[in-house]
Motif scaffolding. Structure first.
Motif, PDB file in Angstrom:
ATOM      1  N   HIS A  77       0.836  -1.197   0.000  1.00  0.00           N
ATOM      2  CA  HIS A  77       0.000   0.000   0.000  1.00  0.00           C
ATOM      3  C   HIS A  77       0.871   1.247   0.000  1.00  0.00           C
ATOM      4  N   CYS A  78       0.884   1.953  -1.119  1.00  0.00           N
ATOM      5  CA  CYS A  78       1.591   3.236  -1.144  1.00  0.00           C
ATOM      6  C   CYS A  78       0.618   4.312  -0.661  1.00  0.00           C
ATOM      7  N   VAL A  79       1.126   5.299   0.045  1.00  0.00           N
ATOM      8  CA  VAL A  79       0.286   6.379   0.560  1.00  0.00           C
ATOM      9  C   VAL A  79      -0.303   7.211  -0.587  1.00  0.00           C
ATOM     10  N   SER A  80       0.252   7.067  -1.785  1.00  0.00           N
ATOM     11  CA  SER A  80      -0.317   7.702  -2.982  1.00  0.00           C
ATOM     12  C   SER A  80      -1.618   7.027  -3.417  1.00  0.00           C
ATOM     13  N   GLY A 160       3.834   1.987   2.409  1.00  0.00           N
ATOM     14  CA  GLY A 160       5.086   1.592   1.775  1.00  0.00           C
ATOM     15  C   GLY A 160       6.294   2.427   2.152  1.00  0.00           C
ATOM     16  N   TRP A 161       6.080   3.695   2.480  1.00  0.00           N
ATOM     17  CA  TRP A 161       7.255   4.528   2.791  1.00  0.00           C
ATOM     18  C   TRP A 161       7.977   4.035   4.032  1.00  0.00           C
ATOM     19  N   LYS A 162       7.272   3.228   4.877  1.00  0.00           N
ATOM     20  CA  LYS A 162       7.875   2.689   6.107  1.00  0.00           C
ATOM     21  C   LYS A 162       8.810   1.517   5.815  1.00  0.00           C
TER      22      LYS A 162
HETATM   23 MO   LIG Z   1       4.849   5.200  -1.305  1.00  0.00          MO
END
Ligand SMILES: [Mo]
Ligand SMILES: Nc1nc2c(c(=O)[nH]1)N[C@H]1C(S)=C(S)[C@@H](COP(=O)(O)O)O[C@H]1N2
Length: 202
Positions: A77-80, A160-162
């Protein structure tokens, strides 16, 4: 063909998406900056900060992989708002790393750092979640360079950024510290099911 193409409405595969997410077909490389060139023979992975014995532990590629290997199939899951379903990662269970290089009892926070200064803040509890992985493989093959070769962190319950690609170290600490995106307005925790996207929600 991916599931998203087969079943765009999610009728035959009605697995829920986290709030605010939509399905995307394939895992597309998303990152800030360039793909680093890494020489595996000189590569080291470091666990440091507030460790149980106060020292730091360094792993070579071989000693890290000796800790174990497992596979998990999870959604990304990307925050985008892009979610890619059924991505199969292989690698070292984070729990095995924590057993080999444990934090001090008071250290609940972790900064996961990668090449070129990218870092993300997570917690020891995140790393203890059963599907948390130090991934070395994607769909049965070594990670492609653009997806983080040789090592990336996978925490499926967080955005995903994590999960830094080209992961180099974990640093335990008692005090919270914000990572790269967390300093720029993204959520300290980043739980996808609670839709923790932005810092103003904290
Ligand atoms: Mo992301
Ligand atoms: N080192 C590093 N890791 C990173 C990023 C980055 O910019 N640099 N981007 C993150 C984000 S926002 C996402 S969604 C995923 C994307 O993974 P993928 O490129 O394998 O699709 O990588 C994460 N890991």
């Amino acid at each position: 063909m991916s599931r998203a193409d087969d079943d765009p409405l999610g009728i035959t595969q009605p697995r829920p998406l986290p709030p605010g997410q939509r399905r995307a077909g394939v895992l597309r490389p998303i990152h800030y900056g360039r793909v680093p060139r890494i020489a595996l023979d000189r590569w080291r992975f470091t666990v440091e900060g507030e460790t149980a014995d106060g020292g730091m532990t360094q792993f070579s590629w071989e000693t890290l992989n000796e800790l174990g290997h497992t596979e998990v199939t999870v959604d990304h899951h990307c925050v985008s708002r892009r979610t890619v379903q059924d991505v199969t990662w292989g690698g070292i269970p984070c729990r095995a790393l924590i057993d080999a290089a444990p934090p001090a009892a008071s250290a609940v926070h972790v900064v996961a750092a990668a090449a070129y200064g990218y870092h993300a803040n997570v917690t020891v509890d995140d790393l203890l979640s059963p599907r948390a992985l130090l991934a070395t493989h994607l769909d049965g093959e070594p990670l492609p360079p653009e997806h983080g070769w040789p090592l990336r962190l996978i925490l499926p319950h967080l955005y995903g950024w994590k999960g830094p690609k080209w992961l180099l170290s974990l640093e335990y600490s008692t005090a919270p510290r914000r990572g790269f995106w967390e300093q720029q307005g993204y959520h300290f925790t980043g739980d996808v099911w609670r839709e923790e996207r932005y810092s103003h929600q904290e």
